[in-house]
Design an enzyme around this catalytic site. Structure first.
Site, PDB file in Angstrom:
ATOM      1  N   HIS C 206       0.835  -1.151   0.009  1.00 35.88           N
ATOM      2  CA  HIS C 206      -0.048  -0.191  -0.220  1.00 35.88           C
ATOM      3  C   HIS C 206       0.842   1.366   0.128  1.00 35.88           C
ATOM      4  CE1 HIS C 206      -3.528   2.455   0.796  1.00 35.88           C
ATOM      5  NE2 HIS C 206      -2.755   3.122   1.569  1.00 35.88           N
ATOM      6  N   ASP C 240     -11.134  -7.012   2.955  1.00 40.41           N
ATOM      7  CA  ASP C 240     -11.368  -5.587   3.486  1.00 40.41           C
ATOM      8  C   ASP C 240     -10.137  -4.946   2.845  1.00 40.41           C
ATOM      9  OD1 ASP C 240     -13.831  -6.216   4.972  1.00 40.41           O
ATOM     10  OD2 ASP C 240     -12.461  -6.892   6.564  1.00 40.41           O
ATOM     11  N   LEU C 241     -10.477  -3.787   2.302  1.00 36.56           N
ATOM     12  CA  LEU C 241      -9.294  -3.156   1.499  1.00 36.56           C
ATOM     13  C   LEU C 241      -8.389  -2.640   2.346  1.00 36.56           C
ATOM     14  CD1 LEU C 241      -8.160  -1.612  -1.246  1.00 36.56           C
ATOM     15  CD2 LEU C 241      -9.842   0.070  -0.695  1.00 36.56           C
ATOM     16  N   ASP C 242      -7.292  -2.730   2.572  1.00 40.42           N
ATOM     17  CA  ASP C 242      -6.098  -2.068   3.194  1.00 40.42           C
ATOM     18  C   ASP C 242      -6.206  -2.415   4.748  1.00 40.42           C
ATOM     19  OD1 ASP C 242      -5.275  -1.129   0.933  1.00 40.42           O
ATOM     20  OD2 ASP C 242      -6.219   0.852   0.983  1.00 40.42           O
ATOM     21  N   GLN C 243      -7.196  -3.461   4.982  1.00 41.46           N
ATOM     22  CA  GLN C 243      -7.230  -3.871   6.393  1.00 41.46           C
ATOM     23  C   GLN C 243      -6.485  -5.095   6.740  1.00 41.46           C
ATOM     24  OE1 GLN C 243      -9.094  -2.249   8.757  1.00 41.46           O
ATOM     25  NE2 GLN C 243      -8.884  -0.590   7.291  1.00 41.46           N
TER      26      GLN C 243
END
Lengths: 297, 297, 297, 297
Positions: C206, C240-243
């Protein structure tokens, strides 16, 4: 009207009015200062010394106001002549570089591809405003790398006996390709004083944290000493090995689990970043050498 | 003749000749520019914006040349009036601070002594050019610390019900002690919009890496999220909690072996360093607030 | 006799004797523990949890002592069966990976070459113990890069409409090439929950410091917020995006002179180093996922 | 039943079964291993060397299982005797420290208060698990600091002539106060070989990045050389000045605008953090000295 940047670097004995007079020179000619920074070093040998970097837009060099200020001419030569007069009055050393001249960089290597890849990829990504017209090596190992980027590759093997001859060839290549800057990207040879005197500026990456570990095998030295950090130093090459003015340094953490090879691996990441930052600062005309130190404006 | 520094901060719409005209103003008055730096922000709202910090030696304010340039006067008022005229012509916002005015800093705390000790010790060591005429707290815990340095300590307990009253007392203390800067050194209370509008500038240290973890217990949040770095952020306090312009940030490495308390311990070291750097930058008049961002010259 | 390493990862509810029983298992079989590390997490959900990484030399698996300890067999299957029995008794989750199986990594990209070059060059330099049998992209841009390293390149364009189909093709490629790990090296697409459930582990980089700036254009967000640091986060991809669980993070300093593009340039250096560290940790079998966190042994 | 931790440090020639036999020793006695870590150094002089740190809960030392395993006794002496037998069989060097013995640290200073404050404040905050029963100085400057924390202060002035006598007094103080660790917190004197041989372990903070700038005035040396980083090194004091095994190091960035004093200010922040990390690692019994290097487990 687009911008055409001219970057002036000035070094002078400190004296009142320097900022005003240097900035005023361009203001009088109607040339806009795009960026300016200056520094006064009170610890300089011979008394306080003033440094300034001025990025000036010279796109309007043929405007009536500029022509008038430059005595009837609109050439770069006239600009330089007038600026030279002011500098002489201030006892200043100075230089100028124009944005429409793209610096030509020769990358000089031995066998390690990491820094070579890094420099070329950054140049291709637009991070380094230069051309790389050739790669020079004393081993053929990296020829395929240069070829994959379509950069001419010159192999100049060297032995203690052939060194004077090899340096002569090296110098001829630099002249023929009109090179402005030489980057030693892990070139495992020491350049002679004579070569350095004749060559364009040379930036070297030292794979170690100067002045801690000079000379060969710094990671082995670092491991034997049990250090907790390894580093890298980018500096201008001078006749004294690893003693040239430092442009940039950085470090990374190591620990007892790492042998010399592992430390070298960590160090390589630092080397690449440090070398590219130094080359970038040089290409942006931010570096002024002052004795053994650099001012990076 | 010794130096008496006046530090001017200027922010203006970008326009040709700014450096020359600002530097020329002081040169015409025979006042030497000791230090100057500037920055143009092309991304500012409302078009490119220019920022400049000028440190000028005004020891010669009563010299004939200065008096002539300032229209017959040698007062700071005359200097400011003339500079104000130039600034108005440039649509510039500006401020000036004189070195013979030592800023007065109120340190506001709750129970944690680390940042308080750090600020006082740096002030005593000469690293922070200010006086600390008082410490204010909402708990009596740190009174002995203030006393060990012979700094008056005021305890203003606060509850949700008494908050308006307490903030009024706080403000009175700031006025009575002629405070120039308020430093929230781990003050575990949110200040009201009304208080902030009436108070001098307020710098807060957020024990977390903004904007990652806002609000309470950031180290517990950081631990639960499994981060590998913790950080701290020093910013000007605004009515929106933890949303004020950031002055300085830093981080330190953590790992899976650390619980929330251990992360907090690592974070405390970062907090102290970050807060003191921010206070120092403010005291040296290096910080210009521009919307939600800061320019640190 | 040379070493043949088997790396065991174990996670179990904390209980007395874990180190002794796990180490004793291999000692009884005459198998030497080359490297061992462990960690007990007192904050784990459901009570304290124990993690251990054991690197065992199984070159002597057919020695009489090993055969006797494994009930008359000298196969890896027998070793795993017996270790499975011990793990069951300890309520432990476990896995093993053998050094003679070289993990196969698929690098998935869009247009940005930086991380792709970095991973391939490190793999070639021996820093990443893996094969890279293919590069997959949703744009043809990087085909020449893959080709310059003679790595097969597959272009799978994707639109919102064709996404299910494209992910199916992607999954088939991973299966056909027997891929053990997927590295999203700046792949500008979100993978569906269904894909992630079916695919091998996926590591994503990310380009921002999670959880600070999630989602798109983090450098623009960072610039608008006026941060003084930018960072990068490598994590396992989850629905879950970027989690997903964070493996590695780092930051670099930025300042007011930098626009979003300049911040992105600084960030790219961080991204590459962070991604390669995370991939390396995974390949060395150092990472255990525990809920939203990772233990990196 | 609460935990009573005993921390064992072991160093031995590498050999099969070390983890299993050391962990098994405590398992057989029913003593739980709370934390364990180990490292094998393949580059050690004299062949690969194994290091292990075991934190064992000995609260159950009088349980039947422990008594049986220790041959009928439940004393620490019996535990140590049996562990000593095992260690002898493994040719291992070892030591043990119990959590109910709080280490006693003497802080030795000259005039600079920064490190003294830092150590005391961390000890008071619970970050350093020790007592500080006395502060020793060769100047009276810091007596008020010690007094503000109610720590006895001893001033032992020293000249070249009185040095042997002064070191004798210093040693007597250490013995009388039962000191386990001496921390030189900017003590501007070199300790003699004889003193070091008789004294408890001594940790020194070197205000410079070893081995770069040894000896006096490292910040002046660093400034003259034009470095871009300054650092600090915490190491065990040995008879060779600044040559002792390094425990911890760190650096901070400097630039051309900083004079030697400014570099020293930046360096002081690094010094404090580095010294406290080293003292903490020592107090937690994480450091094993191996020749000129340390293993920090």
């Amino acid at each position: 009207m687009s911008v055409l940047a001219a970057t002036f670097l000035v070094a002078a004995p400190d004296q009142p009015g320097l900022v005003a007079r240097l900035a005023g020179f361009f203001y009088d000619a109607g040339l806009n200062i795009v960026d300016a920074s200056n520094h006064t070093d009170p610890w300089a040998d011979g008394g306080p010394r003033f440094f300034m970097r001025l990025v000036v837009d010279i796109a309007g060099l043929s405007s009536p106001r500029a022509v008038a200020a430059l005595g009837g001419s609109s050439t770069r030569g006239a600009l330089e002549a007038r600026f030279g007069e002011l500098s002489a009055a201030l006892s200043a050393a100075w230089s100028v570089r124009y944005a429409d001249h793209v610096p030509r960089v020769a990358v000089v290597v031995t066998r390690d591809p990491a820094c070579l890849y890094d420099l070329v990829l950054r140049q291709r990504a637009g991070e380094l405003a230069c051309e790389i017209p050739l790669v020079i090596a004393n081993h053929p190992t990296l020829e395929p790398v240069a070829e994959s980027f379509r950069i001419p590759f010159y192999c100049l093997p060297v032995t203690p006996e052939t060194k004077p001859e090899q340096e002569k060839s090296l110098l001829e290549l630099l002249v023929r390709h009109d090179v402005d800057l030489v980057v030693l990207a892990r070139y495992m040879q020491i350049l002679s004083e004579g070569f350095l005197a004749a060559a364009p500026p040379v930036i070297n990456i030292h794979h170690g944290f100067l002045p801690a570990f000079q000379g060969a095998k710094p990671y082995h030295q670092a491991h034997a000493r049990g250090v907790k950090l390894v580093g890298a130093t980018a500096h201008y090459a001078t006749k004294d090995l690893d003693q040239g003015p430092i442009i940039e340094q950085d470090v990374a953490r190591v620990d007892h689990t790492m042998g010399p090879d592992e430390m070298a691996r960590v160090g390589r990441d630092v080397e690449r970043v440090v070398l590219s930052r130094a080359v970038r600062a040089h290409l942006e005309r931010r570096v002024i050498v002052e004795g053994r130190r650099t001012v990076v404006l």
